[in-house]
Design a protein around this motif. Structure first.
Motif, PDB file in Angstrom:
ATOM      1  N   VAL A  35       0.844  -1.190   0.000  1.00 48.28           N
ATOM      2  CA  VAL A  35       0.000   0.000   0.000  1.00 48.28           C
ATOM      3  C   VAL A  35       0.885   1.247   0.000  1.00 48.28           C
ATOM      4  O   VAL A  35       1.757   1.396   0.846  1.00 48.28           O
ATOM      5  N   GLY A  36       0.652   2.123  -0.952  1.00 48.93           N
ATOM      6  CA  GLY A  36       1.301   3.434  -0.967  1.00 48.93           C
ATOM      7  C   GLY A  36       2.779   3.416  -1.307  1.00 48.93           C
ATOM      8  O   GLY A  36       3.582   3.985  -0.586  1.00 48.93           O
ATOM      9  N   ALA A  37       3.162   2.796  -2.410  1.00 51.08           N
ATOM     10  CA  ALA A  37       4.576   2.774  -2.814  1.00 51.08           C
ATOM     11  C   ALA A  37       5.049   4.189  -3.151  1.00 51.08           C
ATOM     12  O   ALA A  37       4.310   4.982  -3.732  1.00 51.08           O
ATOM     13  N   PHE A  38       6.289   4.505  -2.755  1.00 53.35           N
ATOM     14  CA  PHE A  38       6.844   5.831  -3.023  1.00 53.35           C
ATOM     15  C   PHE A  38       8.365   5.767  -3.101  1.00 53.35           C
ATOM     16  O   PHE A  38       8.986   4.815  -2.656  1.00 53.35           O
ATOM     17  N   ASN A  39       8.954   6.818  -3.695  1.00 53.42           N
ATOM     18  CA  ASN A  39      10.404   6.984  -3.758  1.00 53.42           C
ATOM     19  C   ASN A  39      10.828   8.381  -3.343  1.00 53.42           C
ATOM     20  O   ASN A  39      12.003   8.708  -3.387  1.00 53.42           O
ATOM     21  N   GLU A  40       9.857   9.217  -2.964  1.00 52.83           N
ATOM     22  CA  GLU A  40      10.174  10.610  -2.638  1.00 52.83           C
ATOM     23  C   GLU A  40       9.224  11.106  -1.554  1.00 52.83           C
ATOM     24  O   GLU A  40       8.037  10.780  -1.558  1.00 52.83           O
ATOM     25  N   ILE A  41       9.781  11.892  -0.625  1.00 52.79           N
ATOM     26  CA  ILE A  41       8.964  12.592   0.363  1.00 52.79           C
ATOM     27  C   ILE A  41       9.506  14.008   0.507  1.00 52.79           C
ATOM     28  O   ILE A  41      10.599  14.313   0.031  1.00 52.79           O
ATOM     29  N   ALA A  42       8.744  14.845   1.198  1.00 48.47           N
ATOM     30  CA  ALA A  42       9.172  16.225   1.437  1.00 48.47           C
ATOM     31  C   ALA A  42       8.863  16.591   2.881  1.00 48.47           C
ATOM     32  O   ALA A  42       7.933  16.064   3.487  1.00 48.47           O
ATOM     33  N   ALA A  43       9.667  17.499   3.423  1.00 49.04           N
ATOM     34  CA  ALA A  43       9.469  17.996   4.780  1.00 49.04           C
ATOM     35  C   ALA A  43       9.811  19.487   4.795  1.00 49.04           C
ATOM     36  O   ALA A  43      10.644  19.938   4.017  1.00 49.04           O
ATOM     37  N   PRO A  44       9.191  20.239   5.713  1.00 47.20           N
ATOM     38  CA  PRO A  44       9.459  21.676   5.760  1.00 47.20           C
ATOM     39  C   PRO A  44      10.796  22.029   6.401  1.00 47.20           C
ATOM     40  O   PRO A  44      11.353  23.089   6.133  1.00 47.20           O
ATOM     41  N   SER A  45      11.332  21.139   7.250  1.00 53.69           N
ATOM     42  CA  SER A  45      12.613  21.424   7.905  1.00 53.69           C
ATOM     43  C   SER A  45      13.280  20.101   8.311  1.00 53.69           C
ATOM     44  O   SER A  45      12.644  19.045   8.320  1.00 53.69           O
ATOM     45  N   PHE A  46      14.562  20.208   8.662  1.00 55.25           N
ATOM     46  CA  PHE A  46      15.338  19.010   8.999  1.00 55.25           C
ATOM     47  C   PHE A  46      16.147  19.250  10.265  1.00 55.25           C
ATOM     48  O   PHE A  46      16.546  20.387  10.515  1.00 55.25           O
ATOM     49  N   PRO A  47      16.393  18.208  11.044  1.00 58.53           N
ATOM     50  CA  PRO A  47      15.980  16.836  10.793  1.00 58.53           C
ATOM     51  C   PRO A  47      14.458  16.696  10.840  1.00 58.53           C
ATOM     52  O   PRO A  47      13.776  17.448  11.520  1.00 58.53           O
TER      53      PRO A  47
END
Length: 135
Positions: free
Chosen positions: A22-34
């Motif tokens: 369920v929900g295969a992906f290769n990319e994500i995004a975040a507003p800040s790190f870590p």
């Protein structure tokens, strides 16, 4: 030996001999790190042919593409046993669930799977997303 499926996804399970992804992906995004990614599953399906041996060494690792530094998860090692299946084709599923994965910075990561020296890699891209300021 063949690595038939190798993917990242939201969740996976085996159900009545079927592999459900369920929900295969290769990319994500975040507003800040870590950043913390709440749930990520690594799924691998191998085909072990009838001439293969009865035990197989499996490794899963992840690292930053530009530095080679281990990241995202600790190096994982296990052994898949297929005793009693000589002369048969065996489909083996590896499902590695992770929770609250710390992503140190944006960039390209590599997820690597190895079984008996056969290796496959997939990219995992992490980018910064701009969150609009609310007024």
């Amino acid at each position: 030996m063949d690595i038939q499926i190798f993917t990242l996804c939201d969740s996976a399970q085996e159900y009545n001999g079927k592999l459900v992804i369920v929900g295969a992906f290769n990319e994500i995004a975040a507003p800040s790190f870590p950043a913390i990614h709440p749930e990520m599953t690594i799924v691998v399906r191998t085909i072990i042919e009838n001439e293969d041996k009865e035990g197989h060494d499996v490794e899963i690792s992840a690292f930053k593409a530009d530095t080679g530094k281990e990241a995202l998860l600790p190096h994982f090692r296990t052994r898949v046993e297929t005793k009693g299946n000589i002369g048969q084709t065996v489909y083996s599923n590896v499902i590695l669930r992770t929770n609250n994965v710390t992503i140190p910075e944006a960039g390209k990561y590599i997820i690597r799977f190895s079984i008996d020296g056969t290796t496959k890699e997939i990219p995992f891209l992490v980018r910064v997303i701009n969150v609009p300021q609310t007024k």
